[in-house]
Scaffold this motif. Structure first.
Motif, PDB file in Angstrom:
ATOM      1  N   ALA A  68      -2.024   8.094  -4.760  1.00 16.53           N
ATOM      2  CA  ALA A  68      -1.666   7.186  -3.669  1.00 16.53           C
ATOM      3  C   ALA A  68      -2.893   6.341  -3.352  1.00 16.53           C
ATOM      4  O   ALA A  68      -4.012   6.688  -3.735  1.00 16.53           O
ATOM      5  N   ASP A  69      -2.682   5.231  -2.659  1.00 18.60           N
ATOM      6  CA  ASP A  69      -3.832   4.440  -2.215  1.00 18.60           C
ATOM      7  C   ASP A  69      -4.615   5.196  -1.146  1.00 18.60           C
ATOM      8  O   ASP A  69      -5.842   5.139  -1.100  1.00 18.60           O
ATOM      9  N   PHE A  70      -3.885   5.906  -0.282  1.00 18.13           N
ATOM     10  CA  PHE A  70      -4.504   6.761   0.719  1.00 18.13           C
ATOM     11  C   PHE A  70      -3.654   8.018   0.899  1.00 18.13           C
ATOM     12  O   PHE A  70      -2.415   7.950   0.898  1.00 18.13           O
ATOM     13  N   PHE A  71      -4.337   9.135   1.073  1.00 17.92           N
ATOM     14  CA  PHE A  71      -3.686  10.370   1.501  1.00 17.92           C
ATOM     15  C   PHE A  71      -4.016  10.569   2.977  1.00 17.92           C
ATOM     16  O   PHE A  71      -5.170  10.415   3.395  1.00 17.92           O
ATOM     17  N   ILE A  72      -2.987  10.902   3.752  1.00 19.28           N
ATOM     18  CA  ILE A  72      -3.141  11.043   5.195  1.00 19.28           C
ATOM     19  C   ILE A  72      -2.851  12.489   5.598  1.00 19.28           C
ATOM     20  O   ILE A  72      -1.825  13.052   5.217  1.00 19.28           O
ATOM     21  N   GLU A  99       5.270   8.508   1.887  1.00 16.63           N
ATOM     22  CA  GLU A  99       6.046   9.644   1.406  1.00 16.63           C
ATOM     23  C   GLU A  99       5.376  10.907   1.945  1.00 16.63           C
ATOM     24  O   GLU A  99       4.158  11.067   1.842  1.00 16.63           O
ATOM     25  N   ILE A 100       6.159  11.757   2.561  1.00 18.73           N
ATOM     26  CA  ILE A 100       5.636  13.035   3.048  1.00 18.73           C
ATOM     27  C   ILE A 100       5.673  14.038   1.898  1.00 18.73           C
ATOM     28  O   ILE A 100       6.706  14.192   1.229  1.00 18.73           O
ATOM     29  N   ILE A 101       4.566  14.677   1.657  1.00 19.80           N
ATOM     30  CA  ILE A 101       4.515  15.711   0.624  1.00 19.80           C
ATOM     31  C   ILE A 101       5.305  16.915   1.135  1.00 19.80           C
ATOM     32  O   ILE A 101       4.969  17.495   2.164  1.00 19.80           O
ATOM     33  N   MET A 146       0.842  -1.204   0.000  1.00 22.47           N
ATOM     34  CA  MET A 146       0.000   0.000   0.000  1.00 22.47           C
ATOM     35  C   MET A 146       0.873   1.249   0.000  1.00 22.47           C
ATOM     36  O   MET A 146       1.832   1.341   0.757  1.00 22.47           O
ATOM     37  N   LYS A 147       0.503   2.188  -0.869  1.00 23.61           N
ATOM     38  CA  LYS A 147       1.254   3.444  -0.952  1.00 23.61           C
ATOM     39  C   LYS A 147       0.432   4.574  -0.341  1.00 23.61           C
ATOM     40  O   LYS A 147      -0.738   4.751  -0.678  1.00 23.61           O
ATOM     41  N   THR A 148       1.072   5.328   0.543  1.00 25.01           N
ATOM     42  CA  THR A 148       0.399   6.456   1.186  1.00 25.01           C
ATOM     43  C   THR A 148       1.246   7.710   1.041  1.00 25.01           C
ATOM     44  O   THR A 148       2.468   7.639   0.909  1.00 25.01           O
ATOM     45  N   LYS A 149       0.552   8.843   1.070  1.00 23.23           N
ATOM     46  CA  LYS A 149       1.227  10.131   1.079  1.00 23.23           C
ATOM     47  C   LYS A 149       0.649  10.946   2.235  1.00 23.23           C
ATOM     48  O   LYS A 149      -0.558  10.927   2.475  1.00 23.23           O
ATOM     49  N   THR A 150       1.519  11.639   2.964  1.00 21.98           N
ATOM     50  CA  THR A 150       1.113  12.397   4.138  1.00 21.98           C
ATOM     51  C   THR A 150       1.318  13.884   3.919  1.00 21.98           C
ATOM     52  O   THR A 150       2.350  14.309   3.372  1.00 21.98           O
ATOM     53  N   ILE A 151       0.350  14.670   4.369  1.00 16.33           N
ATOM     54  CA  ILE A 151       0.521  16.118   4.432  1.00 16.33           C
ATOM     55  C   ILE A 151       0.586  16.491   5.908  1.00 16.33           C
ATOM     56  O   ILE A 151      -0.289  16.101   6.692  1.00 16.33           O
ATOM     57  N   THR A 152       1.636  17.158   6.308  1.00 15.36           N
ATOM     58  CA  THR A 152       1.813  17.554   7.701  1.00 15.36           C
ATOM     59  C   THR A 152       2.744  18.746   7.768  1.00 15.36           C
ATOM     60  O   THR A 152       3.328  19.156   6.754  1.00 15.36           O
ATOM     61  N   VAL A 153       2.870  19.319   8.955  1.00 17.39           N
ATOM     62  CA  VAL A 153       3.760  20.479   9.121  1.00 17.39           C
ATOM     63  C   VAL A 153       5.140  19.974   9.551  1.00 17.39           C
ATOM     64  O   VAL A 153       5.519  20.070  10.707  1.00 17.39           O
TER      65      VAL A 153
END
Length: 364
Positions: free
Chosen positions: A101-105, A35-37, A1-8
């Motif tokens: 991505a499979d999920f964006f977090i 992977e963090i955006i 599973m591939k995920t991408k994260t948006i965070t500070v």
């Protein structure tokens, strides 16, 4: 599973960097690619606040120290985080690239605090994605009340998430009032062990200063001065201040150019930590260091944390609260905290990671 994260992750703030690291490591340990955006809007260069005259004065007065600090943070990002190759500066660039991505977090930290710039930025609600699956992990609202416009903005942007988890119990109540169901989960920094953090410590600063009291991210006040003096006398130790270019208390050393790993190094070696921030309290708990909180704003996060650990008397609001500084946190108390953290990990497993696992199995 591939995920991408948006965070500070790219603020010059140690807690922000470490929560991004912790969530990514927890995902990887569960076999989930992440992977963090690498999103760096203009306001991160003023610690997430609007640009004003103070920002420009600071850049002139402390330009060398600021340059050094950003060098340290950029090294942390490049060495310790897995990020997108491209650095994005605005919503339009993200929308144009049509990331998949499979999920964006979304999460963690105060990404949905609309009194900060990030909480007003549609990017942190993953609005740049189209027909993508969106979930949050331990997103924090940072406050317990918002005006009607901010509540409408939040509802519009969060209701498209298929699962919402938040960090504070108070955030569940706020979201429930606008018809959004959410689950409370722990801050991601609790998801990985003290041993894993210690592998990254530099073990230089604590040896350099000998016995010391660490004061982190507090505001100047007469109460803070009295707390510092009491601990200095009790431990016969130096006082190391971190968190501002100007001294906020009477200290022997003011460190202006440390990054996340140096921050952990300093907490781990301190005789006592005076915390003005949520994550200084968190890591003092994880690393089993004596600590107390001297708050200056936005107290709900630390109040809930200390209440959960049954350490409410370590929240110092006035001189009468200072008696707790004569006592150490006992081994029994740290054992209870460790057990609480373990239960939080298990809950995050049940609520968040099992959900991702089930979705992956469903798609196979």
């Amino acid at each position: 599973m591939k995920t991408k994260t948006i965070t500070v992750h790219a603020l010059d703030n140690c807690g922000s960097g470490l929560q991004a690291y912790a969530l990514q490591q927890a995902l990887i340990q569960h076999g989930i690619e992440n992977e963090i955006i690498d999103y760096r809007p203009w306001y991160i260069y003023n610690n997430g606040r609007p640009l004003d005259w103070k920002f420009f004065v600071k850049r002139i007065l402390y330009r060398k120290a600021l340059k050094r600090r950003w060098e340290i943070y950029n090294k942390f990002i490049s060495d310790s985080l897995i990020t997108t190759e491209k650095i994005y500066k605005n919503y339009e660039e993200l929308y144009a690239d049509n990331l998949k991505a499979d999920f964006f977090i979304a999460g963690s930290d105060q990404i949905w605090n609309s009194y900060f710039e990030c909480g007003k930025d549609p990017v942190y609600y993953l609005a740049f994605t189209e027909n993508q699956r969106k979930i949050s992990y331990a997103a924090s609202l940072g406050r317990t009340s918002f005006d009607s416009n901010k509540m409408k903005f939040m509802k519009k942007n969060v209701e498209s998430f298929e699962m919402v988890t938040v960090r504070e119990k108070s955030a569940c109540m706020v979201l429930s009032s606008i018809g959004i169901h959410s689950e409370q989960v722990c801050d991601p920094t609790f998801l990985i062990s003290a041993e894993q953090y210690r592998k990254n410590e530099h073990k230089v600063l604590d040896e350099k200063f000998g016995k010391y009291i660490l004061v982190y991210l507090t505001e100047a006040s007469k109460l803070l001065d009295k707390v510092v003096e009491k601990l200095r006398n009790r431990y016969q130790a130096k006082v190391v201040y971190v968190g501002s270019f100007r001294n906020r208390c009477k200290c022997d050393v003011n460190l202006t150019d440390i990054g996340p790993w140096e921050f952990l190094d300093l907490i781990d070696g301190a005789s006592y930590v005076i915390a003005g921030s949520f994550h200084a309290s968190v890591f003092s708990s994880i690393l089993k260091r004596n600590f107390a909180v001297v708050p200056y704003e936005n107290n709900i996060r630390m109040e809930e944390l200390l209440s959960a650990f049954e350490l409410q008397d370590h929240f110092i609001r006035n001189e009468s609260d200072m008696k707790i500084l004569d006592l150490d946190i006992t081994q029994e108390q740290f054992a209870r905290i460790e057990a609480i953290i373990e239960s939080w990990k298990n809950h995050a497993e049940d609520v968040f990671f099992d959900y991702l696992k089930k979705m992956e199995e469903h798609n196979e």
